[in-house]
Design a protein around this motif. Structure first.
Motif, short mmCIF file in Angstrom:
data_model
loop_
_atom_site.label_atom_id
_atom_site.label_comp_id
_atom_site.label_asym_id
_atom_site.label_seq_id
_atom_site.Cartn_x
_atom_site.Cartn_y
_atom_site.Cartn_z
N PRO A 432 56.92 62.18 26.51
CA PRO A 432 56.38 61.72 27.81
C PRO A 432 56.90 60.37 28.26
CG PRO A 432 54.63 62.56 26.39
CD PRO A 432 55.84 62.46 25.54
N GLU A 433 57.57 59.62 27.37
CA GLU A 433 58.03 58.27 27.73
C GLU A 433 59.45 58.24 28.27
OE1 GLU A 433 56.49 58.77 24.56
OE2 GLU A 433 54.62 58.27 25.60
N GLU A 434 60.10 59.38 28.46
CA GLU A 434 61.47 59.40 28.96
C GLU A 434 61.67 60.60 29.87
OE1 GLU A 434 63.96 59.74 25.49
OE2 GLU A 434 63.87 61.93 25.52
N GLY A 435 62.73 60.49 30.70
CA GLY A 435 63.06 61.61 31.56
C GLY A 435 63.68 61.18 32.87
N VAL A 436 63.97 62.18 33.71
CA VAL A 436 64.45 61.93 35.07
C VAL A 436 63.30 61.37 35.89
CG1 VAL A 436 65.43 63.00 37.14
CG2 VAL A 436 66.10 63.81 34.87
N VAL A 437 63.59 60.34 36.68
CA VAL A 437 62.56 59.72 37.53
C VAL A 437 62.40 60.56 38.80
CG1 VAL A 437 61.89 57.67 38.83
CG2 VAL A 437 63.09 57.43 36.64
N GLU A 438 61.18 61.02 39.03
CA GLU A 438 60.85 61.74 40.26
C GLU A 438 59.79 60.94 41.01
OE1 GLU A 438 61.72 66.27 38.59
OE2 GLU A 438 59.68 65.69 39.17
#
Length: 759
Positions: A432-438
Motif C-alpha cells: 500500500p505504500e507504493e504505486g502509480v499516483v492517481e
C-alpha cells in the motif's frame, strides 16, 4: 469566563472521564490515574495522588512499602521505585484519602489492582499522606501521552466529535468550521443540548477538530432556523428530539481539555427517561476559526512584534505529517529544542494552537521524532492551557537539569479534515505504500480520476503526495512505472507540469499546467511514488568546518586525480601541468544523521561507479557542494565532492557501526552516527586560486540535489562568513541554514535557488 461544575450532579449519571492532571505520566487505558505532586524540578518524586470518581485524592502511608511504591512508579511510566516517604513529607494533600492499607504483591500493573480497605475507607489524616521516589529512567514503551490513553472504558467512551453544517454557506466551506455539534457515543451519533453550553466547550470541540480558536455564533438566527424546522410537519426533528437517545444532556469543560471526553459529560438528565434531555432547547452550534495553513488569507501589513514574540517562536521539525514534529523554539535568535521533563498534553496543545492547529492528540518524549542539535532551551514546561504562546508558560532553562537531546519533546496536533486524502490514491504497487499516483480533479466540472505526467516529477512532488496520503515521507519519486498497472478507469493523464514547493497539503495545491500537456504517452511514464514512515536527516557539524579551515598551495603534480574528478576550477585546464600549484581552501566535514532511518545511496551497488584514480566506488555522484559566494550571493569559486564513501566513521557508545567501505561493503550512515571527511583527503576543498582578497560567504550543502529523501532539507546547508586577505583565511559565524533564521522561513524552492546561485 470559566464554568465551575456544581457539586450536586449525580455521579452515577455522569460520564466523568479522566481530567488532565498536572505533571502526570502516561498510563495504561482504563487504570485509575496517578500523579506525583512534589518539587517542580523532580518529576519522579512527590506526594502520591490517585484520581477516582473525577476527584484527586491521596494515599495513606499505613502498611505502604517499597513493593507498593514500585507498582505506583511503574504505572507512572518509570522503571522502578527507589524509596517511599511517610508522614506527608511532600506536604499534606487536599480532598479525600482514597486508599488505605494498600497491599501489593509487586506484580500488579496498576495500583488499583492491589488490595486495600476500599475506595474512601480510611482512618488516616492528611498528615499521613504517602510519597514515593521513582527511578528517573522511564520504562521502554512509555514514549508519549495520548488522548486515547485516558478516555475511560470502551463502553463509556465519547469516541468522535463532528460539526453538522446547517447553513448553505457552511456546507460549501472546506473544512467545515461551523455547525451543530454531534458526538459519537457508544457507536451512535447524538446531538448536544445547548443549555449550559459555553465558549469553553466550543474551544475544546474546535481543538479536537483541528482549529486553534472559536468565535461566538448568532444564537438568535439559529434559534429561528430551529423553530422553523420544528414547525415543519415533514421534519423528523419533532419525533427525534423527544427521545433522550438523541441527546447528550450537558457538557461542562474548562476549555483546556484536549478531548471532550475529559470534560464533565452528563449523558441523560438526573432521572433518566422520566425527564426530557433538552426541554425547550436546541442543538449546540459551534463556529471555529481555521489556522493559516487551512484558510489562506491575504497578507496583512507587518506590525512591530512584541518582545515576547521576538524572543520566543516555535516550529515543528522532522514530522511525517502536517501538524507533527519535534518542538523547537527560537531564543536569542537561535533555534533549540524543548526537554520532555513534565511535557504533557496541555503544554503540547499550547504549541499546537500557537502554530495554527487544534489541540494536541499526543505529547511525545524521548526524541520519538528525532533528536535536534544545538541548545536545549526549555525544560519543565508548565502550561495551564490558556496561554497564547509557549513563552507565556512557566519553564526552566534546559541546561538546569541535565537534559540531553535524547529527551527532546515532540507533538502530534489535531488538524482539520480537508478531504485531501480522498483525492489521491496509489495503484499497482507491491504494497500500500507504493504505486502509480492517481489523482481526482475536476474536468469540465465533473470529478475525474487519472494519472500524473512524470515530466518534472521529483522528490518534492513525491513528498507532498505521501503526506497527502498519510503515508509519511517519500522514499523514491518514480518516473518510469511500466511495471505498475494503473486502475483501468484512471489511465488517462489528468495532471501535468506539477511543481510543488514542498509546503502544500495536496498535489492539487501545487502549480500545474492548465490544459494537460505531457511529452510522454500515458501508462509507462506515469508518475509513481514509494513512501516510508521514517526518513534520515543529515546535518553538518558547522563548528568543525570553522575550526579546521586553512589554506594550502598544492603542486599540480599531486592533483591529477582531483583534476580528473573535476575538483578544481576551470582555469586549471589551461595550466602547464605538472608545473605550478593551486590555492585550496581546505576543511574537514562531519555529517551527522539525526533522523529516524539510515541514510542510504539511491543507487544500488550494481550501479556504483568505480574511479580507478582514487580506487574507490562512488555511490552518489554529487554528495556535497562547496561554494564561495560574494556577500550578495554571486558565486566566485566552487567545489563538489562525490560520495568518497558513505560509512559510519564514528558512532556513540553502545551503537554498532553498520556501514563500512572496505571490501566493497554496504554504504550508508546509521541513525546517530557520523560520516567524517578529513581535511587532507582529495576534493575536500574549494579551489580559490582565482579569487581576489575580500569578504565572502562560504557555503556547504549536503545532498544538494535532494536525490535521497530526508525528513528535513532545511538544515542541509552550512554558511560561514569568510575573510581572505590573499595569504590567510578566516571562517567565523558558521551555522546550519536554519539555526538563526528569526523571521521568514525560506521555502524549499527558495533554498534550491540560493544553492544553485539563481539569485
Amino acid at each position: 469566563m470559566m464554568w465551575s461544575p456544581p457539586a450536586t450532579i449525580s455521579l452515577f449519571l455522569l460520564l466523568l472521564l479522566l481530567g488532565q492532571a498536572p505533571f502526570s505520566r502516561p498510563q495504561s487505558p482504563g487504570a485509575k490515574k496517578l500523579r506525583l505532586v512534589g518539587p517542580a524540578n523532580r518529576p519522579e518524586e512527590g506526594r502520591l495522588e490517585v484520581l477516582h470518581q473525577g476527584q484527586w485524592g491521596t494515599v495513606c502511608d499505613d502498611d505502604f512499602a517499597l513493593q507498593e511504591a514500585t507498582v505506583a512508579c511503574r504505572q507512572l511510566g518509570f522503571e522502578s521505585a527507589l524509596t517511599w516517604a511517610h508522614s506527608a513529607k511532600y506536604g499534606q494533600g487536599e480532598g479525600p484519602i482514597w486508599l488505605d492499607n494498600v497491599h501489593c504483591l509487586g506484580t500488579e500493573s496498576t495500583l488499583d489492582q492491589c488490595g486495600s480497605n476500599g475506595w474512601g475507607i480510611s482512618d488516616c489524616r492528611h498528615s499521613e499522606d504517602v510519597g514515593v521516589v521513582c527511578h528517573p529512567q522511564r520504562q521502554h514503551g512509555y514514549h508519549s501521552e495520548k488522548v486515547s490513553n485516558a478516555l475511560g472504558p470502551q463502553g463509556r467512551r465519547l469516541e468522535e466529535v463532528r460539526l453538522k453544517p446547517i447553513l448553505a454557506s457552511a456546507k460549501r466551506h472546506s473544512p467545515v468550521t461551523e455547525g451543530a455539534v454531534e458526538v459519537r457515543y457508544e457507536g451512535h451519533w447524538r446531538q448536544v443540548c445547548d443549555q449550559g453550553w459555553t465558549m469553553n466547550n466550543s474551544r475544546v470541540v474546535c481543538g479536537m477538530l483541528g482549529f486553534p480558536s472559536q468565535v461566538p455564533v448568532n444564537d438568535h438566527y439559529y434559534r429561528k432556523v430551529w423553530n422553523l424546522k420544528m414547525k415543519d410537519p415533514k421534519s423528523r426533528l419533532n419525533s427525534l428530539t423527544n427521545k433522550n437517545s438523541f441527546w447528550i444532556h450537558r457538557v461542562d469543560c474548562l476549555g483546556t481539555e484536549p478531548h471532550l471526553a475529559k470534560c464533565q459529560v452528563q449523558v441523560a438528565p438526573g432521572r433518566g427517561k422520566l425527564r426530557p434531555a433538552c426541554p425547550g432547547g436546541m442543538h449546540a452550534v459551534v463556529s471555529c476559526v481555521a489556522g493559516p495553513h487551512f484558510h489562506p488569507q491575504k497578507p496583512k501589513p507587518r506590525r512591530k512584534e512584541s518582545w515576547a514574540e521576538q524572543e520566543l517562536k516555535v516550529r515543528l521539525r522532522s514530522g511525517a505529517q502536517v501538524g507533527e514534529g519535534r518542538v523547537e523554539v527560537l531564543v536569542n535568535r537561535q533555534w533549540g529544542t524543548v526537554c520532555d521533563h513534565r511535557w504533557n498534553l496541555i503544554s503540547a496543545s499550547v504549541v499546537c494552537r500557537q502554530l495554527g492547529f487544534g489541540s494536541a492528540k499526543e505529547a511525545l518524549f524521548g526524541a520519538q521524532l528525532g533528536q535536534g542539535l544545538g541548545p536545549i532551551h526549555l525544560s519543565e514546561v508548565r502550561c495551564r492551557g490558556y496561554e497564547r504562546t509557549l513563552s507565556d508558560c512557566l519553564a526552566l532553562e534546559g541546561s538546569q537539569n541535565g537534559c540531553q537531546h535524547s529527551n527532546d519533546a515532540a507533538v502530534r496536533c489535531n488538524i482539520p479534515d480537508m478531504g485531501f486524502q480522498n483525492q489521491v490514491r496509489l495503484a499497482g504497487g507491491r504494497n500500500p505504500e507504493e504505486g502509480v499516483v492517481e489523482v481526482q480533479v475536476e474536468v469540465n466540472g465533473v470529478p475525474r480520476w487519472g494519472t500524473v505526467c512524470s515530466d518534472h516529477w521529483g522528490l518534492t512532488e513525491a513528498m507532498v503526495t505521501c503526506r497527502q496520503l498519510g503515508l509519511g515521507f517519500a522514499n523514491f519519486a518514480i518516473k518510469d512505472t511500466w511495471y505498475w498497472q494503473a486502475t483501468p478507469e484512471a489511465k488517462e493523464v489528468v495532471m501535468s507540469g506539477v511543481r510543488c514547493s514542498g509546503t502544500e497539503l495536496a498535489l492539487q495545491q501545487c502549480q500545474r499546467h492548465g490544459p494537460v500537456h505531457c511529452s510522454h504517452s500515458p501508462g509507462r511514464f506515469s508518475a509513481g511514488v514509494a513512501c516510508m514512515n521514517s526518513a534520515p536527516d543529515l546535518v553538518m557539524n558547522a563548528q568543525l568546518v570553522q575550526e579546521t579551515a586553512y589554506l594550502e598551495d598544492r603542486p599540480l603534480s599531486l592533483l591529477y586525480c582531483a583534476h580528473e574528478e573535476n575538483c578544481l576550477s576551470q582555469s586549471a585546464d589551461h595550466m602547464d601541468w605538472p608545473y605550478g600549484h593551486r590555492r585550496l581552501l581546505r576543511f574537514s566535514s562531519q555529517i551527522y544523521n539525526l533522523g529516524r532511518a539510515d541514510f542510504r545511496p539511491k543507487a544500488g551497488r550494481h550501479s556504483w561507479i568505480w574511479h580507478q584514480c582514487h580506487r574507490h566506488y562512488h555511490s552518489i555522484e554529487v554528495f556535497t557542494h562547496y561554494d564561495l559566494l560574494t556577500l550578495n550571493g554571486s558565486k566566485v569559486a566552487e567545489g563538489h565532492k562525490a560520495s568518497f564513501c558513505l560509512e559510519d566513521t564514528n558512532c556513540p557508545t553502545g551503537l554498532q557501526r553498520r556501514y563500512a567501505c572496505a571490501n566493497f561493503g554496504e554504504q550508508g550512515v546509521t541513525v546517530g552516527c557520523w560520516d567524517t571527511y578529513r581535511h587532507d583527503i582529495d576534493c575536500q576543498w574549494v579551489d580559490i586560486t582565482d579569487v581576489s582578497p575580500g569578504d565572502y560567504i562560504f557555503q556547504v550543502v549536503v545532498n544538494p540535489t535532494n536525490d535521497v529523501a530526508e525528513s528535513d532539507f532545511s538544515n542541509n546547508m552550512v554558511r560561514c562568513r569568510c575573510k581572505y586577505d590573499g595569504q590567510r583565511v578566516w571562517l567565523h559565524n558558521c551555522h546550519t541554514g536554519d539555526s538563526y533564521r528569526a523571521n521568514a522561513e525560506l521555502s524549499l524552492e527558495q533554498e534550491q535557488r540560493l544553492r544553485n546561485n539563481l539569485i
